[in-house]
Design a protein around this motif. Sequence first.
Motif, PDB file in Angstrom:
ATOM      1  N   LEU A  79      13.931  -8.979  15.251  1.00  0.00           N
ATOM      2  CA  LEU A  79      15.248  -9.289  15.819  1.00  0.00           C
ATOM      3  C   LEU A  79      16.326  -9.417  14.747  1.00  0.00           C
ATOM      4  CD1 LEU A  79      14.016 -11.941  18.391  1.00  0.00           C
ATOM      5  CD2 LEU A  79      15.092  -9.752  18.979  1.00  0.00           C
ATOM      6  N   LYS A  80      15.918  -9.792  13.546  1.00  0.00           N
ATOM      7  CA  LYS A  80      16.858  -9.953  12.435  1.00  0.00           C
ATOM      8  C   LYS A  80      16.819  -8.761  11.477  1.00  0.00           C
ATOM      9  CE  LYS A  80      16.343 -14.971  12.386  1.00  0.00           C
ATOM     10  NZ  LYS A  80      15.817 -16.098  11.612  1.00  0.00           N
ATOM     11  N   GLY A  81      15.955  -7.791  11.766  1.00  0.00           N
ATOM     12  CA  GLY A  81      15.792  -6.665  10.849  1.00  0.00           C
ATOM     13  C   GLY A  81      14.976  -7.035   9.628  1.00  0.00           C
ATOM     14  N   GLN A  82      14.163  -8.090   9.743  1.00  0.00           N
ATOM     15  CA  GLN A  82      13.378  -8.571   8.603  1.00  0.00           C
ATOM     16  C   GLN A  82      11.903  -8.178   8.680  1.00  0.00           C
ATOM     17  OE1 GLN A  82      14.398 -12.788   8.839  1.00  0.00           O
ATOM     18  NE2 GLN A  82      15.787 -12.546   7.110  1.00  0.00           N
ATOM     19  N   ALA A  83      11.540  -7.321   9.641  1.00  0.00           N
ATOM     20  CA  ALA A  83      10.139  -6.895   9.763  1.00  0.00           C
ATOM     21  C   ALA A  83      10.073  -5.414  10.091  1.00  0.00           C
ATOM     22  CB  ALA A  83       9.426  -7.697  10.839  1.00  0.00           C
ATOM     23  N   ILE A  84       9.008  -4.806   9.628  1.00  0.00           N
ATOM     24  CA  ILE A  84       8.774  -3.389   9.873  1.00  0.00           C
ATOM     25  C   ILE A  84       7.303  -3.195  10.238  1.00  0.00           C
ATOM     26  CG2 ILE A  84       8.329  -2.930   7.415  1.00  0.00           C
ATOM     27  CD1 ILE A  84       9.795  -0.211   7.829  1.00  0.00           C
ATOM     28  N   ASP A  85       7.045  -2.367  11.246  1.00  0.00           N
ATOM     29  CA  ASP A  85       5.684  -1.984  11.614  1.00  0.00           C
ATOM     30  C   ASP A  85       5.478  -0.556  11.135  1.00  0.00           C
ATOM     31  OD1 ASP A  85       5.493  -4.416  12.907  1.00  0.00           O
ATOM     32  OD2 ASP A  85       5.659  -3.591  14.921  1.00  0.00           O
ATOM     33  N   ILE A  86       4.397  -0.330  10.413  1.00  0.00           N
ATOM     34  CA  ILE A  86       4.166   0.974   9.784  1.00  0.00           C
ATOM     35  C   ILE A  86       2.739   1.460   9.993  1.00  0.00           C
ATOM     36  CG2 ILE A  86       5.967   0.766   8.033  1.00  0.00           C
ATOM     37  CD1 ILE A  86       3.792  -0.244   6.081  1.00  0.00           C
ATOM     38  N   THR A  87       2.576   2.771   9.869  1.00  0.00           N
ATOM     39  CA  THR A  87       1.264   3.418   9.993  1.00  0.00           C
ATOM     40  C   THR A  87       1.179   4.521   8.951  1.00  0.00           C
ATOM     41  OG1 THR A  87       1.352   3.079  12.382  1.00  0.00           O
ATOM     42  CG2 THR A  87      -0.286   4.623  11.593  1.00  0.00           C
ATOM     43  N   HIS A 104      -4.176  -3.703   1.731  1.00  0.00           N
ATOM     44  CA  HIS A 104      -4.617  -4.337   0.481  1.00  0.00           C
ATOM     45  C   HIS A 104      -3.587  -4.178  -0.639  1.00  0.00           C
ATOM     46  CE1 HIS A 104      -8.439  -5.931   1.714  1.00  0.00           C
ATOM     47  NE2 HIS A 104      -8.669  -4.812   2.363  1.00  0.00           N
ATOM     48  N   TYR A 105      -2.915  -3.032  -0.681  1.00  0.00           N
ATOM     49  CA  TYR A 105      -1.894  -2.847  -1.705  1.00  0.00           C
ATOM     50  C   TYR A 105      -0.745  -3.845  -1.517  1.00  0.00           C
ATOM     51  CZ  TYR A 105       1.510  -0.949  -4.865  1.00  0.00           C
ATOM     52  OH  TYR A 105       2.429  -0.821  -5.880  1.00  0.00           O
ATOM     53  N   ILE A 106      -0.272  -3.959  -0.299  1.00  0.00           N
ATOM     54  CA  ILE A 106       0.817  -4.913  -0.015  1.00  0.00           C
ATOM     55  C   ILE A 106       0.368  -6.327  -0.359  1.00  0.00           C
ATOM     56  CG2 ILE A 106       2.255  -5.961   1.781  1.00  0.00           C
ATOM     57  CD1 ILE A 106       2.058  -3.166   3.236  1.00  0.00           C
ATOM     58  N   LYS A 107      -0.795  -6.708   0.135  1.00  0.00           N
ATOM     59  CA  LYS A 107      -1.331  -8.065  -0.071  1.00  0.00           C
ATOM     60  C   LYS A 107      -1.440  -8.401  -1.551  1.00  0.00           C
ATOM     61  CE  LYS A 107      -5.796  -8.681   0.687  1.00  0.00           C
ATOM     62  NZ  LYS A 107      -6.343  -8.941  -0.639  1.00  0.00           N
ATOM     63  N   ASP A 108      -1.905  -7.450  -2.339  1.00  0.00           N
ATOM     64  CA  ASP A 108      -2.205  -7.712  -3.746  1.00  0.00           C
ATOM     65  C   ASP A 108      -1.047  -7.429  -4.711  1.00  0.00           C
ATOM     66  OD1 ASP A 108      -4.771  -8.371  -2.895  1.00  0.00           O
ATOM     67  OD2 ASP A 108      -5.579  -6.377  -3.346  1.00  0.00           O
ATOM     68  N   LEU A 115       2.243 -10.518   6.463  1.00  0.00           N
ATOM     69  CA  LEU A 115       1.552  -9.234   6.533  1.00  0.00           C
ATOM     70  C   LEU A 115       0.511  -9.398   7.619  1.00  0.00           C
ATOM     71  CD1 LEU A 115       0.675  -6.415   5.525  1.00  0.00           C
ATOM     72  CD2 LEU A 115      -0.724  -7.585   3.791  1.00  0.00           C
ATOM     73  N   ILE A 116       0.591  -8.559   8.666  1.00  0.00           N
ATOM     74  CA  ILE A 116      -0.344  -8.690   9.785  1.00  0.00           C
ATOM     75  C   ILE A 116      -1.121  -7.396   9.970  1.00  0.00           C
ATOM     76  CG2 ILE A 116      -0.653  -9.248  12.226  1.00  0.00           C
ATOM     77  CD1 ILE A 116       2.037 -10.726  12.129  1.00  0.00           C
ATOM     78  N   TRP A 117      -2.434  -7.548   9.968  1.00  0.00           N
ATOM     79  CA  TRP A 117      -3.396  -6.477  10.286  1.00  0.00           C
ATOM     80  C   TRP A 117      -3.411  -6.428  11.805  1.00  0.00           C
ATOM     81  CZ3 TRP A 117      -8.384  -5.648   7.204  1.00  0.00           C
ATOM     82  CH2 TRP A 117      -9.348  -4.973   7.921  1.00  0.00           C
ATOM     83  N   GLU A 118      -2.877  -5.364  12.384  1.00  0.00           N
ATOM     84  CA  GLU A 118      -2.737  -5.270  13.832  1.00  0.00           C
ATOM     85  C   GLU A 118      -3.910  -4.506  14.466  1.00  0.00           C
ATOM     86  OE1 GLU A 118      -0.284  -6.682  15.663  1.00  0.00           O
ATOM     87  OE2 GLU A 118       1.393  -6.961  14.307  1.00  0.00           O
ATOM     88  N   TYR A 119      -4.795  -5.265  15.114  1.00  0.00           N
ATOM     89  CA  TYR A 119      -5.875  -4.751  15.952  1.00  0.00           C
ATOM     90  C   TYR A 119      -6.898  -3.892  15.205  1.00  0.00           C
ATOM     91  CZ  TYR A 119      -2.480  -6.339  19.355  1.00  0.00           C
ATOM     92  OH  TYR A 119      -1.583  -7.101  20.042  1.00  0.00           O
ATOM     93  N   GLY A 120      -8.095  -3.840  15.736  1.00  0.00           N
ATOM     94  CA  GLY A 120      -9.127  -2.941  15.251  1.00  0.00           C
ATOM     95  C   GLY A 120      -9.932  -3.433  14.059  1.00  0.00           C
ATOM     96  N   TRP A 125      -2.118  -0.525  12.829  1.00  0.00           N
ATOM     97  CA  TRP A 125      -0.833  -0.474  12.135  1.00  0.00           C
ATOM     98  C   TRP A 125      -0.649  -1.778  11.399  1.00  0.00           C
ATOM     99  CZ3 TRP A 125      -0.790  -1.488  17.430  1.00  0.00           C
ATOM    100  CH2 TRP A 125      -0.093  -2.608  17.846  1.00  0.00           C
ATOM    101  N   LEU A 126       0.373  -1.829  10.550  1.00  0.00           N
ATOM    102  CA  LEU A 126       0.667  -3.032   9.782  1.00  0.00           C
ATOM    103  C   LEU A 126       2.050  -3.550  10.140  1.00  0.00           C
ATOM    104  CD1 LEU A 126      -0.438  -1.801   6.235  1.00  0.00           C
ATOM    105  CD2 LEU A 126      -1.799  -3.077   7.900  1.00  0.00           C
ATOM    106  N   HIS A 127       2.160  -4.858  10.231  1.00  0.00           N
ATOM    107  CA  HIS A 127       3.446  -5.537  10.398  1.00  0.00           C
ATOM    108  C   HIS A 127       3.715  -6.240   9.075  1.00  0.00           C
ATOM    109  CE1 HIS A 127       6.404  -8.342  12.285  1.00  0.00           C
ATOM    110  NE2 HIS A 127       5.927  -9.161  11.360  1.00  0.00           N
ATOM    111  N   VAL A 128       4.887  -5.986   8.492  1.00  0.00           N
ATOM    112  CA  VAL A 128       5.254  -6.641   7.241  1.00  0.00           C
ATOM    113  C   VAL A 128       6.672  -7.182   7.381  1.00  0.00           C
ATOM    114  CG1 VAL A 128       5.347  -6.456   4.729  1.00  0.00           C
ATOM    115  CG2 VAL A 128       4.014  -4.798   6.019  1.00  0.00           C
TER     116      VAL A 128
END
Length: 154
Positions: A79-87, A104-108, A115-120, A125-128
Motif C-alpha cells: 500500500l505504501k510502495g514498500q514491498a515487491i513480490d517477485i519470481t 537465500h541471496y536476499i537473506k544473506d 522477506l517471505i517465502w510464499e508457499y510450497g 514467489w518471494l515477498h520483500v
Amino acid sequence: MEKISEHISYKEGTYSNTANSLGIKNEPTEANLKNMKTVAEKVFEPLREWVGCPIKVNSFFRSKELNTAIKGSAKSSHLKGQAIDITSMTCEKDDCKTNLDMFHYIKDNLDFDQLIWEYGAVPKWLHVSYVSKKKNRKQVLVTRRKGKYYTYTD
C-alpha cells in the motif's frame, strides 16, 4: 512514463490484472513512488545484478481499493510502495537462479524489512519489503497458507 529503476518500468510496478478487470485505478502518489524507487535501489537492482537475467515483478504498488479487492492485508507494505513480490524467470544461461536461490541471496546479502517465502516446498514467489536502514527488521518468514506465517529457520 518514468521508470522506477533501470529494470522496473512504471507499468510493471503498477500493473494488476485484477485492477484492470475491475476498473480500479492503481496509481501511486509521489511518496509511494519514492518508496518504490528505494525498494528497487536497495533490493531489486542488487538482486537483479546477482541473478544476471530478468526477474518477474508479480506485484509492487497496490492502491487501497486493489488491496481490498484481492483480500490483501490491511497493513500490507504494498500500500505504501514498500514491498515487491517477485519470481525468477527462465533464462538461457546454465546457472539460472531459482526463487530458492534468490531467497537465500536476499537473506544473506541484502538489507530488508521482511522477506517471505510464499508457499510450497520451494517458494512459489518471494515477498520483500524495505522501509529504511534504521527501521528494517530483517524478519524472515515462511507461509504455507494464507494468513499463517512462521519464522524461517535454516
